[in-house]
Scaffold this motif. Structure first.
Motif, PDB file in Angstrom:
ATOM      1  N   LEU A  93       0.815  -1.219   0.000  1.00 59.34           N
ATOM      2  CA  LEU A  93       0.000   0.000   0.000  1.00 59.34           C
ATOM      3  C   LEU A  93       0.846   1.265   0.000  1.00 59.34           C
ATOM      4  O   LEU A  93       0.389   2.329  -0.405  1.00 59.34           O
ATOM      5  CB  LEU A  93      -0.950   0.009   1.207  1.00 59.34           C
ATOM      6  N   SER A  94       2.105   1.144   0.444  1.00 59.78           N
ATOM      7  CA  SER A  94       2.979   2.333   0.461  1.00 59.78           C
ATOM      8  C   SER A  94       3.876   2.414  -0.775  1.00 59.78           C
ATOM      9  O   SER A  94       4.585   3.396  -0.963  1.00 59.78           O
ATOM     10  CB  SER A  94       3.838   2.334   1.725  1.00 59.78           C
ATOM     11  N   ALA A  95       3.837   1.364  -1.626  1.00 56.56           N
ATOM     12  CA  ALA A  95       4.812   1.252  -2.721  1.00 56.56           C
ATOM     13  C   ALA A  95       4.716   2.377  -3.747  1.00 56.56           C
ATOM     14  O   ALA A  95       5.737   2.849  -4.255  1.00 56.56           O
ATOM     15  CB  ALA A  95       4.671  -0.106  -3.413  1.00 56.56           C
ATOM     16  N   ASN A  96       3.488   2.846  -4.069  1.00 63.58           N
ATOM     17  CA  ASN A  96       3.367   3.860  -5.133  1.00 63.58           C
ATOM     18  C   ASN A  96       3.637   5.276  -4.632  1.00 63.58           C
ATOM     19  O   ASN A  96       3.659   6.230  -5.419  1.00 63.58           O
ATOM     20  CB  ASN A  96       1.982   3.775  -5.811  1.00 63.58           C
ATOM     21  N   GLY A  97       3.837   5.422  -3.308  1.00 59.64           N
ATOM     22  CA  GLY A  97       4.155   6.741  -2.749  1.00 59.64           C
ATOM     23  C   GLY A  97       2.962   7.660  -2.608  1.00 59.64           C
ATOM     24  O   GLY A  97       3.082   8.757  -2.064  1.00 59.64           O
ATOM     25  N   LYS A  98       1.787   7.223  -3.078  1.00 63.38           N
ATOM     26  CA  LYS A  98       0.600   8.093  -3.071  1.00 63.38           C
ATOM     27  C   LYS A  98      -0.154   8.055  -1.747  1.00 63.38           C
ATOM     28  O   LYS A  98      -0.923   8.963  -1.440  1.00 63.38           O
ATOM     29  CB  LYS A  98      -0.372   7.660  -4.182  1.00 63.38           C
ATOM     30  N   HIS A  99      -0.006   6.953  -1.004  1.00 64.41           N
ATOM     31  CA  HIS A  99      -0.820   6.770   0.201  1.00 64.41           C
ATOM     32  C   HIS A  99       0.046   6.756   1.452  1.00 64.41           C
ATOM     33  O   HIS A  99       1.124   6.164   1.455  1.00 64.41           O
ATOM     34  CB  HIS A  99      -1.594   5.447   0.128  1.00 64.41           C
ATOM     35  N   SER A 100      -0.441   7.415   2.509  1.00 59.28           N
ATOM     36  CA  SER A 100       0.274   7.343   3.792  1.00 59.28           C
ATOM     37  C   SER A 100      -0.279   6.164   4.595  1.00 59.28           C
ATOM     38  O   SER A 100      -1.484   5.924   4.624  1.00 59.28           O
ATOM     39  CB  SER A 100       0.110   8.650   4.567  1.00 59.28           C
ATOM     40  N   VAL A 101       0.626   5.412   5.226  1.00 59.51           N
ATOM     41  CA  VAL A 101       0.262   4.168   5.908  1.00 59.51           C
ATOM     42  C   VAL A 101       0.857   4.158   7.311  1.00 59.51           C
ATOM     43  O   VAL A 101       2.042   4.456   7.501  1.00 59.51           O
ATOM     44  CB  VAL A 101       0.793   2.942   5.113  1.00 59.51           C
ATOM     45  N   LEU A 102       0.022   3.825   8.296  1.00 58.27           N
ATOM     46  CA  LEU A 102       0.496   3.588   9.665  1.00 58.27           C
ATOM     47  C   LEU A 102       0.337   2.100   9.967  1.00 58.27           C
ATOM     48  O   LEU A 102      -0.743   1.536   9.807  1.00 58.27           O
ATOM     49  CB  LEU A 102      -0.331   4.407  10.664  1.00 58.27           C
ATOM     50  N   LEU A 103       1.432   1.472  10.393  1.00 50.88           N
ATOM     51  CA  LEU A 103       1.417   0.055  10.763  1.00 50.88           C
ATOM     52  C   LEU A 103       1.644  -0.056  12.274  1.00 50.88           C
ATOM     53  O   LEU A 103       2.672   0.390  12.792  1.00 50.88           O
ATOM     54  CB  LEU A 103       2.527  -0.692  10.004  1.00 50.88           C
ATOM     55  N   LEU A 104       0.691  -0.653  12.971  1.00 50.20           N
ATOM     56  CA  LEU A 104       0.773  -0.795  14.429  1.00 50.20           C
ATOM     57  C   LEU A 104       1.074  -2.251  14.793  1.00 50.20           C
ATOM     58  O   LEU A 104       0.421  -3.158  14.291  1.00 50.20           O
ATOM     59  CB  LEU A 104      -0.560  -0.402  15.083  1.00 50.20           C
TER      60      LEU A 104
END
Length: 542
Positions: A33-44
């Motif tokens: 989900l973070s690969a294209n750089g378009k989306h910010s992702v939080l992993l807990l």
């Protein structure tokens, strides 16, 4: 008194996606989900970083079996058909989740498993639909072919250690009439052969190593460890964020697009129930506001049971002999440190067999794990004699259990009931499996290596005695699934796109969504599920 569920605040940090759980599925989601750089992702992740040295040594799973710092160490309730015994349930609690503490075997299950998912009404989940995702994930050491991929994040390798017992076991199984199978993940699963493992050059390749490692320096991915997801935050019936605890501090994070629950077959339904999504009577009993009465959350728990046969070996060639001899043990450690070779590279199974307990069956219903060592209980001291082990595992148990919270406190372990061997089919299959495994262990090719059968011993001979042995010694093989099952019926929790039914902005992505248990080890299928989910999530975002 009702616990008022908290709502998100506008001052909370915002991300497009908040993923709860950095296990076999969560690390895949974070990468894709973070690969294209378009989306910010939080992993807990509730556990710590995966810095424990034993996580990265394949044989280290024995050391992590009861290591509280990286393991939830759950227990079932007393199991009625196992003479009221509680069964220990290790689950990974660190980056990589259970892929950081598991037995490393790469098994996908049978083609028919996924076709059955599709036949249950889950469009897009037949074998032809999921094969591309198995291949996309894989970096197969043998090269690409019709069933295998190269260039994916997950290394799949042949065993480094060549041991005479595993070879003799394979020969013995062939002598009993089973075919040799060089690839359990190819055309057909049936037969005997060597397992492949999720390792690279003698080191474990958890999803933390394979997926999170290459992604963790991306500016749009934030990873928080020691962060226990306490509740999903809702506005009406839309998930808008997550409340989590780090040390003594309670924090919140908003999700602009979706909250993704990837906490595993035990912790995902627990989190949903704590958040007000689950059986209404259970939630009210614990004073939790009901967001959605969803009786299927925590329902249909399934797991594979194993029953082990232990043999005394006539030659000092087992891992027992190395571990129990100070000089040999030291040399094994040095060999691993210098060359990444030897005993420390082995997985929780070197050779395996898949067979049918009845000719009426279309596909194998038993899996055997062969191990060139022996112990009374997994994770405990190896026997002081030369020994080896083979276990039967019923692949498609009919028994179903449940997971229910015991408290509104997120730190209180849930009530786990698996109901092993609660049907006649399950009892019969385990007994027949042991009888067939015995024939293999007493076949000519193993004769030079066998002194005697230690456990259960040949005094245990009748079907009734073998069933009693299953009750006394049967244990988990660590494959809990199906507690947030995918489907179209009243008890299904998620739909074909893994969206929680009746809720907006919330998906479950992990082994809990399996409509039923696959015929084999579960790590590879869970990684596939997360690969497929990532594509669906990105598609929906467009």
């Amino acid at each position: 008194m009702t616990t008022q569920l908290p709502s998100a605040r506008s001052s909370d940090p915002e991300f497009d996606y908040v993923i709860v759980g950095a296990g076999s599925a969560g690390c895949v989601l974070a990468n894709r989900l973070s690969a294209n750089g378009k989306h910010s992702v939080l992993l807990l992740e509730a556990g710590p970083k995966d810095s424990n040295i034993w996580i990265h040594v394949p044989l280290g799973y024995g050391r992590l079996f009861k290591e509280k710092s990286v393991n939830w160490m759950y227990q079932t309730e007393p199991e009625p058909e196992l003479n009221g015994r509680q069964v220990f349930q290790p689950r990974g609690k660190t980056l990589g989740g259970s892929s950081s503490i598991n037995g490393l075997l790469y098994i996908r299950g049978q083609h028919e498993d996924y076709d059955r998912w599709r036949q249950l009404g889950n469009a897009g989940w037949g074998f032809d639909d999921v094969l591309p995702y198995f291949k996309k994930a894989e970096n197969q050491a043998r090269g690409a072919d019709e069933f295998h991929g190269t260039g994916g994040p997950l290394p799949v390798s042949d065993l480094i250690l060549s041991d005479p017992l595993s070879k003799a076991f394979i020969k013995a199984a062939v002598e009993t009439g089973l075919p040799y199978n060089s690839d359990f993940n190819g055309v057909s699963q049936e037969g005997v052969g060597l397992f492949q493992t999720t390792t690279r050059k003698g080191r474990r390749a958890s999803t933390s190593v394979a997926y999170l490692g290459p992604a963790k320096n991306r500016g749009n991915l934030t990873v928080e460890t020691s962060a226990l997801g306490q509740r999903i935050l809702f506005e009406g019936r839309r998930a808008v964020g997550v409340e989590y605890r780090q040390g003594s501090v309670v924090r919140r994070a908003r999700a602009r697009k979706e909250v993704l629950v990837s906490s595993g077959a035990y912790n995902s339904p627990q989190l949903l129930q704590l958040s007000g999504v689950g059986p209404a009577d259970l939630l009210r009993k614990h004073g939790i506001d009901v967001v959605l009465d969803a009786p299927g959350v925590g329902h249909d728990l399934q797991d594979h049971m194993q029953v082990r046969i232990v043999m005394r070996c006539s030659q000092p060639i087992t891992l027992n002999d190395t571990v129990n001899h100070p000089i040999r043990r030291t040399l094994a450690g040095v060999r691993y440190a210098l060359f990444r070779q030897g005993w420390l590279t082995i997985a929780a199974g070197t050779a395996g067999v898949f067979f049918k307990t009845s000719p009426r069956l279309a596909t194998p219903d038993i899996q055997v794990h062969f191990l060139p060592f022996s112990t009374d209980k997994m994770g405990e001291k190896l026997h002081d004699f030369s020994g080896f082990t083979a276990s039967v595992c019923q692949l498609r148990p009919e028994s179903r259990g449940s997971l229910r919270i015991k408290s509104a406190d997120p730190t209180v372990p849930p009530e786990i009931r698996i109901n092993y061997m609660s049907t006649e089919t399950d009892r019969t299959t385990n007994v027949e499996g042991l009888k067939i495994l015995r024939k293999i262990l007493h076949a000519p090719a193993l004769k030079p290596f066998v002194v005697e059968e230690v456990d259960p011993g040949l005094k245990v001979a009748t079907d009734a005695e073998l069933l009693e042995y299953c009750r006394q010694r049967g244990s988990t093989i660590y494959h809990p699934t199906s507690t947030c099952r995918m489907g179209n019926d009243a008890l299904a929790v998620v739909d074909q796109r893994l969206k929680v039914r009746g809720i907006e902005g919330l998906r479950v992505v992990d082994g809990s969504i399996m409509p039923d248990l696959v015929s084999g080890n579960t790590n590879a299928p869970i990684i596939m599920i997360a690969e497929k989910a990532s594509d669906m999530i990105l598609e929906d975002a467009r």
